[in-house]
Design an enzyme around this catalytic site. Structure first.
Site: not given
Ligand code: FES
Length: 126
Positions: A35, A37, A60, A104
C-alpha cells in the site's frame, strides 16, 4: 454495521502522540510495500521505561488509528512489556478492524518493535 468502530474513528480524527521526539533514544521506521504506507516511531526511554512516544504516519486512516492506539498502549510501560505488544492487541483495543485492514495494525507493531530494537542497539544490547 459500521465498517469502523467508534474508537477507530476517534483515534483517526484525534490521533494521540503525533509528532517527533528530537532527543529520542529509539527510532524505528517501517513501511508496507503493497500500500506504500509508512510509519515512524520515536521513543524516549529512561531506566527501561517508555517515558514518551510519538509517531508520524503517512498512511491510511486505520494506520493512523493503529499507531495512535499503539502509542497509548506502550506509554509508561517497561521495554520488556512493550516488546510483547502485538497487532492483535492493538486491533482489539480499537474494538476491531476489518480483515483487509489488519495489516495496518501490523505496521504499528513493527514500527514499535523496530524502535525498541534501535534502542537496544544503541545501548549495546542489539
Ligand atoms: Fe496500508 Fe493501511 S492500507 S497501512
Amino acid at each position: 454495521m459500521a465498517l469502523y468502530s467508534e474508537k477507530v474513528m476517534d483515534h483517526f480524527r484525534n490521533p494521540r502522540n503525533v509528532g517527533v521526539i528530537e532527543d529520542a533514544n529509539g527510532v524505528g521506521e517501517v513501511g508496507n510495500a503493497k500500500c506504500g504506507d509508512i510509519m515512524k516511531m520515536y521513543l524516549k526511554i529512561e531506566d527501561d521505561i517508555i517515558k514518551d512516544v510519538k509517531f508520524e504516519t503517512f498512511g491510511c486512516g486505520s494506520a493512523i488509528a493503529s499507531s495512535s492506539m499503539a502509542t497509548e498502549l506502550i506509554k509508561g510501560q517497561p521495554v520488556s512489556e512493550a516488546m510483547k505488544l502485538t497487532n492483535k492487541a492493538v486491533a482489539e483495543a480499537l474494538d476491531g478492524l476489518p480483515d483487509y485492514k489488519m495489516h495496518c495494525s501490523v505496521l504499528a507493531e513493527e514500527a514499535i518493535r523496530s524502535a525498541l530494537d534501535d534502542y537496544r542497539k544503541r545501548k549495546g544490547e542489539g
